[in-house]
Scaffold this active site. Sequence first.
Site, PDB file in Angstrom:
ATOM      1  N   LYS A 162       0.377  -1.180  -6.268  1.00 10.18           N
ATOM      2  CA  LYS A 162       0.892   0.177  -6.413  1.00 10.18           C
ATOM      3  C   LYS A 162      -0.147   1.167  -5.911  1.00 10.18           C
ATOM      4  CE  LYS A 162       4.809  -0.385  -8.825  1.00 10.18           C
ATOM      5  NZ  LYS A 162       6.100   0.220  -8.441  1.00 10.18           N
ATOM      6  N   ASP A 190       3.544  -0.619  -2.656  1.00  7.20           N
ATOM      7  CA  ASP A 190       4.561   0.336  -3.125  1.00  7.20           C
ATOM      8  C   ASP A 190       3.902   1.684  -3.378  1.00  7.20           C
ATOM      9  OD1 ASP A 190       6.670   1.699  -4.226  1.00  7.20           O
ATOM     10  OD2 ASP A 190       7.055   0.252  -5.843  1.00  7.20           O
ATOM     11  N   GLU A 216       6.852  -0.270   0.530  1.00 10.42           N
ATOM     12  CA  GLU A 216       7.995   0.151  -0.291  1.00 10.42           C
ATOM     13  C   GLU A 216       7.920   1.654  -0.568  1.00 10.42           C
ATOM     14  OE1 GLU A 216       8.637  -2.513  -3.578  1.00 10.42           O
ATOM     15  OE2 GLU A 216       9.753  -1.014  -4.716  1.00 10.42           O
ATOM     16  N   ASP A 241      13.410   2.057  -2.190  1.00  6.91           N
ATOM     17  CA  ASP A 241      13.616   1.751  -3.611  1.00  6.91           C
ATOM     18  C   ASP A 241      14.242   2.970  -4.297  1.00  6.91           C
ATOM     19  OD1 ASP A 241      13.623   1.037  -6.241  1.00  6.91           O
ATOM     20  OD2 ASP A 241      11.473   0.751  -6.447  1.00  6.91           O
ATOM     21  N   LYS A 265      17.703  -2.982  -7.833  1.00  9.55           N
ATOM     22  CA  LYS A 265      17.427  -3.237  -9.247  1.00  9.55           C
ATOM     23  C   LYS A 265      18.758  -3.080  -9.962  1.00  9.55           C
ATOM     24  CE  LYS A 265      12.812  -1.240  -8.944  1.00  9.55           C
ATOM     25  NZ  LYS A 265      12.025   0.005  -9.104  1.00  9.55           N
TER      26      LYS A 265
HETATM   27 MG    MG Z   1       9.321   0.411  -6.201  1.00 12.58          MG
END
Ligand code: MG
Length: 353
Positions: A162, A190, A216, A241, A265
Amino acid sequence: MKITRLECWAHAMPLTEPYTIAYETIGQAVNVFLKAETDNGLTGWGCAAPDLAVTQETPEMVVAAFNNIIEPFLLGADPFQYTRLLEGLHKFLPHHPSTLAMADMVLFDLMAQKAGEPLYKLLGGYRNSIATSITIGILPVTETVERARDFIRKGFKVLKLKGGNDVEEDVEKVARIREAVGNRAEIRFDANQGYTVEQAIAFIHRTEHYKVELLEQPTDKHNEELLKEVALNVPVPVMADESLMTLKDVFHLTSRGCIDMINIKLVKVGGILEGLHINSVAKADNVEAMVGCMDESALGIAAGLHFALARPNITYADLDGHLDLLDDPFAGLVRLEEGILYPGERAGLGVSA
Ligand code: MG
């Protein structure tokens, strides 16, 4: 088969340690569970992972939606009429994706139990297992590298780093991780919308030597043209995302050539049925999908896993949201071995009665 009884409750699960992403720090997860019993003696399970930033729901909103809409709607219903039921619920709850996902999971769990097969087989059964990435939140450089080493020792083969707040530091982390783990792991990155277009392009060019596998959501979710500009200017696949919440979103993102991959998701898009629609649009444009997750009980992770195993163009999984949760009533529902996730072989989602 008719649903004869429903029950819904919120459940707080502390994290073993808080983690930070570009826009927040998270210390506990509150999921909402749904249990449905049927006239033929089955019990189906569903899970919502409300998150104000992503799904724009709170646990209180999910429980209220259950009391006011879902319970009266599903009581007496036949799960095999799932498209009618879910279309109906969608009309009443257009802005409750995680709540819808919870109801959707229950229906799919019950249908697969009635069929006597694990859900991934009912959905298509393309694979039996899939590697998951493991996430490293935003930490100081040294801790980031230690964490990466530790995950590789535990058998993970895909790291999801991240970042998005500081290009310099993000580049350094990728370089140091690559030096530390060699070619034993893929590194995915991401940015959680944290970069500008220029920063995203600079990040990818500066990490080219260290082989980032995918980027991402580098830029602001409200402007898909930014994603497109990044995607056109970097050699690494760019994944949507936060920009992908609905079927309409995936249509716009793919038809305008904004992205190379999508992150589905279930609790973000409204469940398995909607996830299948979204994935089909992606497939039409040769876009590969990853199934991701929020901070979800192993119940939500199991639903994501069964979904991921069902389709050929779902090639990646990021299903690690349950691993840091304490007090998860569904712990053990999926099996993790050397970074590979396996579903249970019980019928449905695999919850024991
Ligand atoms: Mg994400």
